[in-house]
Design an enzyme around this catalytic site. Structure first.
Site, PDB file in Angstrom:
ATOM      1  N   SER A 169      25.465   9.823  16.911  1.00 34.98           N
ATOM      2  CA  SER A 169      24.387  10.167  17.843  1.00 34.98           C
ATOM      3  C   SER A 169      23.309  11.018  17.180  1.00 34.98           C
ATOM      4  CB  SER A 169      24.971  10.908  19.056  1.00 34.98           C
ATOM      5  OG  SER A 169      23.933  11.418  19.845  1.00 34.98           O
ATOM      6  N   ASP A 195      36.934   8.813   4.118  1.00 32.33           N
ATOM      7  CA  ASP A 195      36.305   9.232   2.861  1.00 32.33           C
ATOM      8  C   ASP A 195      37.003  10.397   2.130  1.00 32.33           C
ATOM      9  OD1 ASP A 195      34.479   7.321   3.616  1.00 32.33           O
ATOM     10  OD2 ASP A 195      32.981   8.747   4.321  1.00 32.33           O
ATOM     11  N   GLU A 245      41.433  -1.262 -14.410  1.00 35.78           N
ATOM     12  CA  GLU A 245      41.166  -0.874 -15.801  1.00 35.78           C
ATOM     13  C   GLU A 245      40.086   0.200 -15.906  1.00 35.78           C
ATOM     14  OE1 GLU A 245      41.989  -4.049 -15.042  1.00 35.78           O
ATOM     15  OE2 GLU A 245      43.797  -4.024 -16.272  1.00 35.78           O
ATOM     16  N   VAL A 296      47.145  15.475  20.630  1.00 35.59           N
ATOM     17  CA  VAL A 296      46.394  16.512  21.360  1.00 35.59           C
ATOM     18  C   VAL A 296      46.710  16.426  22.856  1.00 35.59           C
ATOM     19  CG1 VAL A 296      44.056  17.212  22.103  1.00 35.59           C
ATOM     20  CG2 VAL A 296      44.504  16.739  19.684  1.00 35.59           C
ATOM     21  N   ARG A 324      31.354   6.537   1.039  1.00 30.01           N
ATOM     22  CA  ARG A 324      30.057   7.224   1.076  1.00 30.01           C
ATOM     23  C   ARG A 324      29.772   7.882  -0.278  1.00 30.01           C
ATOM     24  NH1 ARG A 324      27.231   8.013   5.692  1.00 30.01           N
ATOM     25  NH2 ARG A 324      29.004   7.751   7.038  1.00 30.01           N
TER      26      ARG A 324
END
Ligand code: F6P
Length: 318
Positions: free
Chosen positions: A73, A128, A188, A23, A172
């Site tokens: 936050s 995740d 397995e 960026v 999560r």
């Protein structure tokens, strides 16, 4: 556009630094100045701002974590606090915000846009792999490699001592890490939140396999399914000699894999391009081998993953 800000928010993920680097450098190529915000949305509230130029992101491509630091936050969910954050951006003449993070971070960006019309763009940064509209998130591939490495190592001892292991992976509420790591690590069985599993039936399978000469067994458990401790309790009702390994936060650390570095680079560019195209609230995704931008509104919806094919394959390969 002359000035944008960038922050990382929520759980850190390998590859975040690669996206920051991209960026900053792509923006610089377009004569856009970048302000780095420390500690995610908390830094927006507290005006933890620092100019970052192309040379400030040298040699971060191979560093895990995030150079911007990150936080979750709670304050940012309050509108008056968001207003203060927006005013902090306005005071610094910042015209748009790039947010690298997961679903909660995306929701924060969307509220900032909805409340004050600030242009925002999200880059999916979470191990995740649970963001709607993208086949891959930054950090997933690296976390998988870490999990696979741990499974390989546990397998060595499980095989040597004919043992059954429950290995808990992160993710999560998503089963992605569990399913992909199971396949890659040759486990397995796998237990994910999206599928009900009968522990009694797994035990029967293990006993049958043992009678045919297969002595060790690795079961991967997604944390969202209840975690290894819960399942150890259930398994121990039938079989006492079971060991547990929780891979934990090692999955979040380390240098990003090739794929995550690549993803960071292309998604970072696409994020700046989206802002240059005057898009107001976009998310960057990875679909059919390319980065693309799509509405942030879509990205915050729950991701529906169908693991049927992979779960069948894991069974077939046992
Ligand atoms: O979202 C990333 C993640 O690592 C999840 O897999 C895990 O459930 C959570 O963050 C852990 O959060 P924390 O580091 O705050 O304990």
């Amino acid at each position: 556009m002359k000035k944008i800000a960038i922050l990382t928010s929520g759980g850190d993920a390998p590859g975040m630094n690669c996206a920051i680097r991209s960026v900053v450098r792509v923006a610089s190529n377009n004569n856009i100045e970048v302000t780095g915000v420390g500690y995610g949305y908390q830094g927006l509230i507290e005006k933890d701002f620092k100019k970052i130029g192309p040379r400030d992101v040298s040699n971060i491509i191979s560093r895990g974590g995030t150079i911007l630091k990150t936080a979750r936050s709670e304050d940012f969910f309050k509108k008056d606090i968001r207003k203060k954050s927006y005013e902090n951006l306005v005071t610094e003449c910042i015209e748009a915000l790039v947010v690298i993070g997961g679903n909660g971070s995306y929701k924060g960006a969307l509220s900032l846009h909805n409340d004050f019309n600030l242009p925002v763009v999200g880059i999916p940064g979470t191990i995740d792999n649970d963001i709607n509209g993208t086949q891959r998130t930054l950090g997933f591939d690296t976390a998988l490699n870490t999990a696979m490495d741990a499974i390989d190592k546990v397998k060595d001892t499980a095989t040597s001592m004919d043992r059954i292991f429950l290995i808990e992976v992160m993710g999560r509420d998503s089963g992605s890490i569990a399913v992909y790591a199971s396949l890659a690590g040759g486990a397995e069985d796998v237990i994910i939140p999206q599928e009900d599993k009968d522990v009694g039936q797994i035990i029967e399978k293990i006993k049958e396999a043992r009678s045919k000469g297969k002595r060790s067994w690795i079961i991967i458990i997604a944390e969202g399914a209840g975690g290894a401790d819960l399942f150890a309790h259930r398994f121990k009702k039938f079989m006492s000699d079971i060991r547990i390994t929780v891979i934990g936060h090692t999955q979040r650390g380390g240098a990003a894999s090739v794929f995550d570095r690549f993803l960071g680079a292309v998604m970072g560019k696409e994020a700046v391009d989206a802002l240059l195209r005057n898009e107001k609230a976009s998310a960057i995704g990875w679909l059919d081998d390319r980065a693309y931008s799509y509405p942030l509104q879509e990205a915050v919806k729950p991701k529906k993953e169908d693991f049927t094919y992979l779960l069948e394959l894991i069974k077939m390969l046992t």
